[in-house]
Design a protein around this motif. Sequence first.
Motif, PDB file in Angstrom:
ATOM      1  N   TYR A   1      -4.770  -5.062   8.956  1.00 45.17           N
ATOM      2  CA  TYR A   1      -4.029  -6.312   8.980  1.00 45.17           C
ATOM      3  C   TYR A   1      -4.617  -7.352   8.033  1.00 45.17           C
ATOM      4  O   TYR A   1      -3.906  -8.191   7.500  1.00 45.17           O
ATOM      5  CB  TYR A   1      -3.997  -6.883  10.405  1.00 45.17           C
ATOM      6  CG  TYR A   1      -3.109  -6.118  11.354  1.00 45.17           C
ATOM      7  CD1 TYR A   1      -1.787  -5.848  11.035  1.00 45.17           C
ATOM      8  CD2 TYR A   1      -3.591  -5.671  12.586  1.00 45.17           C
ATOM      9  CE1 TYR A   1      -0.966  -5.158  11.908  1.00 45.17           C
ATOM     10  CE2 TYR A   1      -2.778  -4.974  13.471  1.00 45.17           C
ATOM     11  CZ  TYR A   1      -1.463  -4.721  13.125  1.00 45.17           C
ATOM     12  OH  TYR A   1      -0.652  -4.032  13.984  1.00 45.17           O
ATOM     13  N   GLU A   2      -5.922  -7.300   7.846  1.00 49.90           N
ATOM     14  CA  GLU A   2      -6.558  -8.292   6.987  1.00 49.90           C
ATOM     15  C   GLU A   2      -6.230  -8.072   5.521  1.00 49.90           C
ATOM     16  O   GLU A   2      -6.005  -9.021   4.759  1.00 49.90           O
ATOM     17  CB  GLU A   2      -8.075  -8.261   7.182  1.00 49.90           C
ATOM     18  CG  GLU A   2      -8.814  -9.307   6.369  1.00 49.90           C
ATOM     19  CD  GLU A   2     -10.297  -9.327   6.661  1.00 49.90           C
ATOM     20  OE1 GLU A   2     -11.039  -9.932   5.855  1.00 49.90           O
ATOM     21  OE2 GLU A   2     -10.716  -8.749   7.675  1.00 49.90           O
ATOM     22  N   LYS A   3      -6.188  -6.795   5.105  1.00 50.28           N
ATOM     23  CA  LYS A   3      -5.932  -6.475   3.703  1.00 50.28           C
ATOM     24  C   LYS A   3      -4.473  -6.121   3.431  1.00 50.28           C
ATOM     25  O   LYS A   3      -4.104  -5.826   2.293  1.00 50.28           O
ATOM     26  CB  LYS A   3      -6.827  -5.315   3.265  1.00 50.28           C
ATOM     27  CG  LYS A   3      -8.314  -5.639   3.319  1.00 50.28           C
ATOM     28  CD  LYS A   3      -9.153  -4.463   2.853  1.00 50.28           C
ATOM     29  CE  LYS A   3     -10.641  -4.803   2.904  1.00 50.28           C
ATOM     30  NZ  LYS A   3     -11.476  -3.635   2.483  1.00 50.28           N
ATOM     31  N   ASN A   4      -3.625  -6.113   4.485  1.00 52.59           N
ATOM     32  CA  ASN A   4      -2.189  -5.797   4.335  1.00 52.59           C
ATOM     33  C   ASN A   4      -1.966  -4.381   3.811  1.00 52.59           C
ATOM     34  O   ASN A   4      -1.042  -4.137   3.030  1.00 52.59           O
ATOM     35  CB  ASN A   4      -1.496  -6.796   3.405  1.00 52.59           C
ATOM     36  CG  ASN A   4      -1.658  -8.221   3.851  1.00 52.59           C
ATOM     37  OD1 ASN A   4      -1.774  -8.501   5.038  1.00 52.59           O
ATOM     38  ND2 ASN A   4      -1.688  -9.137   2.909  1.00 52.59           N
ATOM     39  N   LEU A   5      -2.802  -3.443   4.241  1.00 53.24           N
ATOM     40  CA  LEU A   5      -2.722  -2.067   3.763  1.00 53.24           C
ATOM     41  C   LEU A   5      -2.399  -1.113   4.902  1.00 53.24           C
ATOM     42  O   LEU A   5      -2.848  -1.294   6.038  1.00 53.24           O
ATOM     43  CB  LEU A   5      -4.044  -1.642   3.122  1.00 53.24           C
ATOM     44  CG  LEU A   5      -4.515  -2.414   1.893  1.00 53.24           C
ATOM     45  CD1 LEU A   5      -5.894  -1.922   1.463  1.00 53.24           C
ATOM     46  CD2 LEU A   5      -3.515  -2.267   0.754  1.00 53.24           C
ATOM     47  N   ILE A   6      -1.631  -0.064   4.575  1.00 51.08           N
ATOM     48  CA  ILE A   6      -1.366   1.026   5.509  1.00 51.08           C
ATOM     49  C   ILE A   6      -1.754   2.328   4.824  1.00 51.08           C
ATOM     50  O   ILE A   6      -1.265   2.635   3.737  1.00 51.08           O
ATOM     51  CB  ILE A   6       0.115   1.084   5.923  1.00 51.08           C
ATOM     52  CG1 ILE A   6       0.562  -0.233   6.546  1.00 51.08           C
ATOM     53  CG2 ILE A   6       0.334   2.218   6.921  1.00 51.08           C
ATOM     54  CD1 ILE A   6       2.006  -0.234   6.990  1.00 51.08           C
ATOM     55  N   SER A   7      -2.636   3.092   5.463  1.00 54.02           N
ATOM     56  CA  SER A   7      -3.110   4.352   4.886  1.00 54.02           C
ATOM     57  C   SER A   7      -2.681   5.519   5.752  1.00 54.02           C
ATOM     58  O   SER A   7      -2.758   5.466   6.987  1.00 54.02           O
ATOM     59  CB  SER A   7      -4.644   4.343   4.768  1.00 54.02           C
ATOM     60  OG  SER A   7      -5.076   3.281   3.940  1.00 54.02           O
ATOM     61  N   HIS A   8      -2.205   6.567   5.090  1.00 55.18           N
ATOM     62  CA  HIS A   8      -1.749   7.776   5.777  1.00 55.18           C
ATOM     63  C   HIS A   8      -2.183   8.967   4.934  1.00 55.18           C
ATOM     64  O   HIS A   8      -2.743   8.793   3.842  1.00 55.18           O
ATOM     65  CB  HIS A   8      -0.228   7.731   5.947  1.00 55.18           C
ATOM     66  CG  HIS A   8       0.296   8.661   6.997  1.00 55.18           C
ATOM     67  ND1 HIS A   8       1.001   9.791   6.692  1.00 55.18           N
ATOM     68  CD2 HIS A   8       0.205   8.618   8.346  1.00 55.18           C
ATOM     69  CE1 HIS A   8       1.336  10.417   7.817  1.00 55.18           C
ATOM     70  NE2 HIS A   8       0.865   9.710   8.836  1.00 55.18           N
ATOM     71  N   ASP A   9      -1.936  10.159   5.427  1.00 53.04           N
ATOM     72  CA  ASP A   9      -2.330  11.353   4.683  1.00 53.04           C
ATOM     73  C   ASP A   9      -1.750  11.378   3.276  1.00 53.04           C
ATOM     74  O   ASP A   9      -2.389  11.867   2.337  1.00 53.04           O
ATOM     75  CB  ASP A   9      -1.887  12.622   5.436  1.00 53.04           C
ATOM     76  CG  ASP A   9      -2.612  12.782   6.756  1.00 53.04           C
ATOM     77  OD1 ASP A   9      -3.703  12.190   6.898  1.00 53.04           O
ATOM     78  OD2 ASP A   9      -2.100  13.483   7.640  1.00 53.04           O
TER      79      ASP A   9
END
Length: 231
Positions: free
Chosen positions: A139-147
């Motif tokens: 939430y802080e960096k506005n990033l979503i990581s997935h495979d």
Amino acid sequence: MFKLLLIEDDTTLFLEIKDRLSQWSYDVYGITDFSRVIEQFSDIKPDLVIIDIQLPKFDGFHWCRMIRSHSNIPIIFLSSRDHPTDIVMSMQLGADDYIQKPFHFDVLIAKIQAILRRVYNYNTDTIELKIWCGATIDYEKNLISHDSGTIELTKNEIYILKLLIEKKNRIVTREELMNSLWDDQRFISDNTLTVNVNRLRKKLDELDLGRFIETKVGQGYMAIEEATTYD
């Protein structure tokens, strides 16, 4: 004191808006060379940008696109153009809101205050990382990581996703979302919310996650936690 960059070539209007915003303790900057907007943006490092569409050299859409390539800073369009395609275009380019001229100054102040509160304060009482459908959300960096990779969301998009995930597997009404995002739904159009959610879902599709945000016609939206919910 928050720094606001007002990209407006009408000197009279610029000075009027600057004067009114200064009364609310905002530090307002303008553009002196409309061919070097990005350079001045980088020098000023504002907390929020207000931009017109019709500008010398290049239009506001161009500069919005350029700013978005550098930063997720909040952007408000302030324009006399009222065609729906202009509003949709601004949202698709990553703007947080669109205000049509002539406008009531109280509306502009309300929108600025709501956006600044949302963007710069909402993380203070939440955990920074969240796991959802196998993806890690920062939430802080506005990033979503997935495979399949990592994507970056705008402040609006990450906040909408956060609200939906907090009530996962339950419907969040359009009214709830608008009130949470803009404090007062009278100050935001229903179409703007639709554009923001569609833009969020399109980005999530890059990680095969868009299908986990359901539209409940006539009600709102719902974030699904388990993939088994789908056929």
